[in-house]
Design an enzyme around this catalytic site. Structure first.
Site, short mmCIF file in Angstrom:
data_model
loop_
_atom_site.label_atom_id
_atom_site.label_comp_id
_atom_site.label_asym_id
_atom_site.label_seq_id
_atom_site.Cartn_x
_atom_site.Cartn_y
_atom_site.Cartn_z
N HIS A 159 0.89 -1.18 -0.23
CA HIS A 159 -0.43 0.41 0.13
C HIS A 159 0.93 1.24 -0.19
CE1 HIS A 159 -4.08 -2.26 0.58
NE2 HIS A 159 -3.26 -2.70 1.15
N ASP A 367 3.49 9.21 -0.76
CA ASP A 367 2.18 8.40 -0.38
C ASP A 367 2.13 7.84 -1.05
OD1 ASP A 367 -0.26 8.01 1.42
OD2 ASP A 367 -0.75 10.60 1.39
C1 GDG Z 1 -2.41 3.63 3.31
C2 GDG Z 1 -1.33 4.61 2.24
C3 GDG Z 1 -2.96 4.09 0.52
C4 GDG Z 1 -8.92 9.43 8.09
N1 GDG Z 1 -9.40 10.68 9.43
C5 GDG Z 1 -10.60 10.10 9.80
C6 GDG Z 1 -11.31 9.07 8.37
N2 GDG Z 1 -9.74 9.42 7.44
C7 GDG Z 1 -9.65 8.42 6.63
C8 GDG Z 1 -9.67 8.55 5.06
C9 GDG Z 1 -9.44 8.12 4.39
C10 GDG Z 1 -8.22 7.10 4.64
O1 GDG Z 1 -8.57 7.46 6.65
C11 GDG Z 1 -6.95 7.68 4.98
O2 GDG Z 1 -6.15 6.98 3.96
P1 GDG Z 1 -4.72 7.37 3.19
O3 GDG Z 1 -5.14 7.02 1.10
O4 GDG Z 1 -5.28 8.72 3.22
O5 GDG Z 1 -3.71 6.87 3.91
P2 GDG Z 1 -2.99 6.07 4.76
O6 GDG Z 1 -4.05 6.30 6.06
O7 GDG Z 1 -1.54 5.99 5.51
O8 GDG Z 1 -3.25 4.77 4.25
C12 GDG Z 1 -2.06 5.36 0.88
C13 GDG Z 1 -3.77 3.44 1.81
O9 GDG Z 1 -3.27 3.29 2.47
C14 GDG Z 1 -4.87 2.72 0.68
O10 GDG Z 1 -3.81 1.92 0.11
O11 GDG Z 1 -3.44 4.75 -0.27
O12 GDG Z 1 -1.06 5.82 0.02
O13 GDG Z 1 -0.31 4.93 3.27
O14 GDG Z 1 -9.96 6.91 4.05
O15 GDG Z 1 -11.06 9.26 4.59
N3 GDG Z 1 -11.81 8.39 8.16
C15 GDG Z 1 -12.85 8.63 9.18
N4 GDG Z 1 -12.79 9.66 10.20
C16 GDG Z 1 -11.31 10.18 10.24
O16 GDG Z 1 -11.46 11.66 11.05
N5 GDG Z 1 -13.23 7.31 9.46
#
Ligand code: GDG
Length: 495
Positions: A159, A367
């Site tokens: 990821h 990312d």
């Molecule tokens: C890894 C990789 C890759 C955030 N704050 C809240 C909340 N979130 C949710 C967002 C989003 C998720 O968390 C974050 O996803 P990201 O993709 O931005 O980042 P990582 O957690 O680092 O994920 C990344 C991912 O895996 C998938 O392959 O894209 O590059 O690092 O869905 O909405 N959700 C809720 N409340 C919050 O306050 N419910």
């Protein structure tokens, strides 16, 4: 149809009827969607520690998903999770050699826990199952399963980014780590860039090659590697945004930002997300555009993450200081330029926040993909969409070319993009959004999952005839690579 067994560090099916509250990681959202579709099991760590490892399985059914978890010892947690995963691989794979801990005990803990996971998982695997292992915590799981005689098809998806060759070789055990990946039948990366970096390592560090079928050959084994960009459930998000909770949140945000345009950032509190650089860019914007100061406000939602790791504690205090400085310099009696929140919100509330924001700042320094960028687009009002400002270093930038693409290291570029976003005509906003939404809807989480599972099922099983390891003529290689590539062309080919 064969069952799917998903293996990930944490097992955390979010509850859609509660707006997905509590699920902060992008991984959890994506995997729960996959497991509701295919029957099977989700296996991983319970999140609990016990004095001594027992290997006892806890089986439960949560939100329509069969979940099997195992507890770990405290030392496992420190060495494997806080150690090798979060202090070694995470920073290194996000290009932060300065934060990377090269501690031998972490590597030993990592191997031990991966062995323990494999030993607990092996009895659950039936002959026709396919196994899908997720992320950097669990690279050696397939090696351990193979040692126990498991011959099922096993796939791996990373990821986070796969970094450049020069960074990988700073790991004392880099060869062992890459060799472990060759025990998978299929390795998935988020982007072509990560795929190429991995192939670059294989070709130049271990003198690997590609055979006529487009497979990578090294360590006396062969595997298949391809890019499978992850997406969001765009349809679901567009529905959530119409829910009561999302509407209430939207109304609340609009009421609080009367006469102002709200900008939003939503990120786990992590140094890879470029939060400091974003705030410095915003500070530059406030400095350079006094006429716009009273027209904007930034809402930064940043749930605390990995707070047992020092680098995360340090980041948190630096952010507290930076936000205090900016608010101190630019606030008025009735206006605060940055609203900073360290808690997490329900998914439907987030949808309402996204919709109320005139622009989103998604500015990671590195990312793998970044799902927030895609969720923001999915939540917009088609008649009055907001503008996405996106770092060129997010995997998502490969697909989301109609965002305002910036270099997050440059405060000027962030400031210019803000100015441009806030003064953009409705026609341009609509044109950009339509193209972005088209991509987010087509390349969604279902396409990602189906592309990966289809490619894994198509891999030859253990009884397949020996294939040629002759180097491929260039044309054949191109065709093989294209057939494997995910994306609209590949899906169109499969109908
Ligand atoms: C890894 C990789 C890759 C955030 N704050 C809240 C909340 N979130 C949710 C967002 C989003 C998720 O968390 C974050 O996803 P990201 O993709 O931005 O980042 P990582 O957690 O680092 O994920 C990344 C991912 O895996 C998938 O392959 O894209 O590059 O690092 O869905 O909405 N959700 C809720 N409340 C919050 O306050 N419910």
């Amino acid at each position: 149809m064969s069952r799917l067994i998903v293996v990930s560090n944490r097992v955390n099916p979010p509850n859609p009827s509660e707006g997905g509250e509590g699920s902060v990681g992008g991984l959890a959202m994506a995997l729960a969607a996959a497991l509701r579709e295919y029957s099977g099991i989700w296996f991983g760590w319970s999140g609990k520690t016990i004095p001594e490892f027992t290997g006892q399985l806890n089986m439960q059914r949560i939100e329509g998903v069969t979940v099997a978890t195992v507890d770990l010892e405290e030392t496992d947690y420190q060495e494997y999770y806080n150690g090798y995963a979060n202090k070694t691989l995470w920073p290194l794979f996000h290009y932060r050699v300065d934060l990377t801990a090269y501690d031998r005990s972490f590597g030993e803990g990592y191997d031990r826990v991966n062995r323990r996971f494999a030993e607990t998982l092996a009895p659950l695997i039936e002959p026709d199952d396919i196994v899908w292992v997720h992320d950097y915590h669990l690279i050696p799981v397939a090696r351990e399963l193979r040692r126990m005689g498991i011959t099922n098809r096993i796939g791996f998806f990373l990821h986070i980014p796969w970094p450049a060759h020069q960074l990988v070789v700073t790991l004392p055990r880099h060869r062992q780590l890459v060799e472990a990946l060759f025990d998978y039948d299929l390795i998935g990366f988020q982007t072509e860039e990560s795929l190429q970096a991995f192939e670059g390592y294989v070709f130049s560090e271990v003198q690997g090659s590609k055979n006529a079928r487009g497979e990578l050959v090294a360590f006396g084994r062969r595997t298949c590697a391809a890019a499978f960009p992850i997406g969001v459930d765009a349809q679901d998000f567009a529905e959530i945004v119409k829910s009561d909770n999302a509407r209430k949140t939207y109304d609340r945000m609009m009421a609080h930002s009367v006469f102002r345009k709200m900008l939003v950032g939503v990120d786990r509190l992590d140094y890879s997300k470029g939060l400091e650089e974003r705030l410095i860019g915003y500070e530059r914007f406030l400095h350079d555009h006094p006429e716009m100061r009273r027209e904007v406000m930034l809402l930064q939602i940043a749930p605390i993450s990995r707070d047992e790791v020092e680098a995360y504690q340090d980041l948190r205090s630096r952010l507290d200081g930076l936000i205090g400085r900016i608010n101190g310099a630019y606030a008025e009696m009735d206006f605060t330029p940055i609203r900073y929140v360290n808690r997490s919100y329900r998914r439907d509330e987030l949808a309402g926040v996204y919709r109320a924001a005139k622009a989103a700042l998604v500015t990671p320094l590195r990312d793998g993909m970044n799902l927030v960028a895609k969720e923001y687009v999915a939540a917009q009002d088609p008649e009055d969409p907001g503008v996405l400002i996106l770092s060129r270093f997010a995997g998502a930038a490969r697909q989301m070319k109609d965002a305002l693409i910036i270099n997050p290291n440059s405060p000027e570029e962030i400031s210019d993009a803000l100015e441009r976003a806030l003064s953009m005509s409705l026609a341009e906003r609509k044109r950009r959004w339509e193209s972005l939404f088209d991509n987010v809807r087509r390349e969604d989480v279902t396409a990602w999952r189906d592309d990966f599972v289809t490619a894994l099922r198509a891999r030859p099983g253990p009884d397949a005839d020996e294939q040629t390891d002759e180097p491929a003529p260039v044309r054949t290689l191109d065709v093989a690579a294209r057939a494997l590539k995910s994306g609209p062309e590949a899906r169109a080919m499969r109908g």
